[in-house]
Scaffold this motif. Structure first.
Motif, PDB file in Angstrom:
ATOM      1  N   UNK A  88       0.841  -1.194   0.000  1.00  0.00           N
ATOM      2  CA  UNK A  88       0.000   0.000   0.000  1.00  0.00           C
ATOM      3  C   UNK A  88       0.879   1.247   0.000  1.00  0.00           C
ATOM      4  N   UNK A  89       0.588   2.188  -0.881  1.00  0.00           N
ATOM      5  CA  UNK A  89       1.386   3.406  -0.994  1.00  0.00           C
ATOM      6  C   UNK A  89       0.504   4.579  -1.389  1.00  0.00           C
ATOM      7  N   UNK A  90       0.893   5.768  -0.951  1.00  0.00           N
ATOM      8  CA  UNK A  90       0.247   7.022  -1.353  1.00  0.00           C
ATOM      9  C   UNK A  90       1.296   8.122  -1.233  1.00  0.00           C
ATOM     10  N   UNK A  91       1.467   8.906  -2.256  1.00  0.00           N
ATOM     11  CA  UNK A  91       2.524   9.910  -2.314  1.00  0.00           C
ATOM     12  C   UNK A  91       2.487  10.889  -1.148  1.00  0.00           C
ATOM     13  N   UNK A  92       1.322  11.380  -0.790  1.00  0.00           N
ATOM     14  CA  UNK A  92       1.227  12.452   0.204  1.00  0.00           C
ATOM     15  C   UNK A  92       0.738  11.998   1.579  1.00  0.00           C
ATOM     16  N   UNK A  93       0.586  10.704   1.775  1.00  0.00           N
ATOM     17  CA  UNK A  93       0.026  10.214   3.041  1.00  0.00           C
ATOM     18  C   UNK A  93       0.885   9.098   3.626  1.00  0.00           C
ATOM     19  N   UNK A  94       0.901   9.027   4.943  1.00  0.00           N
ATOM     20  CA  UNK A  94       1.489   7.893   5.665  1.00  0.00           C
ATOM     21  C   UNK A  94       0.323   7.187   6.347  1.00  0.00           C
ATOM     22  N   UNK A  95       0.412   5.890   6.477  1.00  0.00           N
ATOM     23  CA  UNK A  95      -0.703   5.105   6.974  1.00  0.00           C
ATOM     24  C   UNK A  95      -0.577   4.856   8.470  1.00  0.00           C
ATOM     25  N   UNK A  96      -1.686   5.097   9.190  1.00  0.00           N
ATOM     26  CA  UNK A  96      -1.749   4.858  10.630  1.00  0.00           C
ATOM     27  C   UNK A  96      -3.028   4.092  10.944  1.00  0.00           C
ATOM     28  N   UNK A  97      -3.039   3.439  12.089  1.00  0.00           N
ATOM     29  CA  UNK A  97      -4.196   2.648  12.480  1.00  0.00           C
ATOM     30  C   UNK A  97      -5.381   3.533  12.833  1.00  0.00           C
ATOM     31  N   UNK A  98      -6.534   3.151  12.325  1.00  0.00           N
ATOM     32  CA  UNK A  98      -7.791   3.787  12.696  1.00  0.00           C
ATOM     33  C   UNK A  98      -8.595   2.903  13.637  1.00  0.00           C
ATOM     34  N   UNK A  99      -7.986   1.754  14.048  1.00  0.00           N
ATOM     35  CA  UNK A  99      -8.684   0.804  14.926  1.00  0.00           C
ATOM     36  C   UNK A  99      -8.800   1.401  16.315  1.00  0.00           C
ATOM     37  N   UNK A 100     -10.049   1.591  16.773  1.00  0.00           N
ATOM     38  CA  UNK A 100     -10.290   2.179  18.094  1.00  0.00           C
ATOM     39  C   UNK A 100     -11.074   1.234  18.998  1.00  0.00           C
ATOM     40  N   UNK A 101     -11.146  -0.045  18.621  1.00  0.00           N
ATOM     41  CA  UNK A 101     -11.877  -1.027  19.427  1.00  0.00           C
ATOM     42  C   UNK A 101     -11.042  -1.505  20.601  1.00  0.00           C
ATOM     43  N   UNK A 102     -11.459  -2.617  21.196  1.00  0.00           N
ATOM     44  CA  UNK A 102     -10.726  -3.207  22.321  1.00  0.00           C
ATOM     45  C   UNK A 102      -9.289  -3.483  21.890  1.00  0.00           C
ATOM     46  N   UNK A 103      -8.335  -3.139  22.732  1.00  0.00           N
ATOM     47  CA  UNK A 103      -6.931  -3.292  22.372  1.00  0.00           C
ATOM     48  C   UNK A 103      -6.518  -2.283  21.320  1.00  0.00           C
ATOM     49  N   UNK A 104      -7.051  -1.066  21.417  1.00  0.00           N
ATOM     50  CA  UNK A 104      -6.870  -0.021  20.413  1.00  0.00           C
ATOM     51  C   UNK A 104      -5.413   0.185  20.017  1.00  0.00           C
ATOM     52  N   UNK A 105      -5.189   0.325  18.713  1.00  0.00           N
ATOM     53  CA  UNK A 105      -3.883   0.695  18.171  1.00  0.00           C
ATOM     54  C   UNK A 105      -3.996   2.040  17.453  1.00  0.00           C
ATOM     55  N   UNK A 106      -5.032   2.810  17.772  1.00  0.00           N
ATOM     56  CA  UNK A 106      -5.323   4.054  17.064  1.00  0.00           C
ATOM     57  C   UNK A 106      -4.084   4.943  16.985  1.00  0.00           C
TER      58      UNK A 106
END
Length: 189
Positions: A88-106
């Protein structure tokens, strides 16, 4: 630039500005049916509020590399999905977790290294085809009170047998004693 302090001499200069990639929050989901193989791809959810106009998810290409705690034949329920950035790649973005459930990695950054939790895989019940019948009724007979049921063994998975089913179906029909000769549907729950 020009300095307003007379103690310093004006100089021409160049300033370099480094623009960092903006964060783009991701989640993943997948739904399978009991008995399905472990999926090789997942649905990626992008936080639309992270895109700068006119950007959309089309600015990202490639796919995440994900693993799950689900194995083929696991029971109905939800299972953890962990991912690395994969291709997965995007020139202007870096990818971060959007997971906000139990054991959140947000807000945890995705990398090519250690997988982090991004979502869940849901296992739904598999369909079972059931046939219900009753022996022939003669005009004037009372309505049937018992039914014959048969299950399609082709719907079973792995080592499952018809023994995984218990209880009885509750069935009824529009036929009543004195109903005209013909066919009547049997409805069961």
């Amino acid at each position: 630039w020009t300095l307003s302090n007379p103690s310093f001499e004006d100089r021409d200069g160049t300033v370099t500005i480094t623009i960092a990639k903006a964060p783009l929050h991701l989640t993943v989901t997948k739904t399978v049916t009991y008995g399905d193989a472990v999926p090789t791809s997942y649905t990626i959810g992008y936080s639309s509020g992270d895109f700068y106009s006119p950007d959309t998810s089309a600015v990202a290409s490639g796919d995440l590399a994900c693993t799950t705690t689900y194995t083929q034949g696991s029971s109905v329920g939800t299972y953890r999905v962990d991912c690395t950035v994969g291709t997965l790649a995007a020139t202007n973005y870096r990818f971060v977790s959007g997971w906000a459930g139990a054991g959140s990695t947000y807000d945890t950054a995705l990398s090519a290294g250690s997988p982090i939790r991004l979502g869940t895989l849901t296992v739904e019940q598999a369909p079972m085809h059931v046939t219900v019948s009753h022996t022939a009724v003669t005009y004037g007979d009372g309505a049937p009170s018992s039914w014959t049921t048969s299950y399609s063994s082709g719907d079973l998975y792995g080592a499952d047998t018809l023994g995984v089913f218990s209880g009885d179906l509750a069935c009824s029909t529009a036929y009543a004693q004195g109903s005209a000769v013909g066919s009547y549907a049997i409805e069961c729950t």
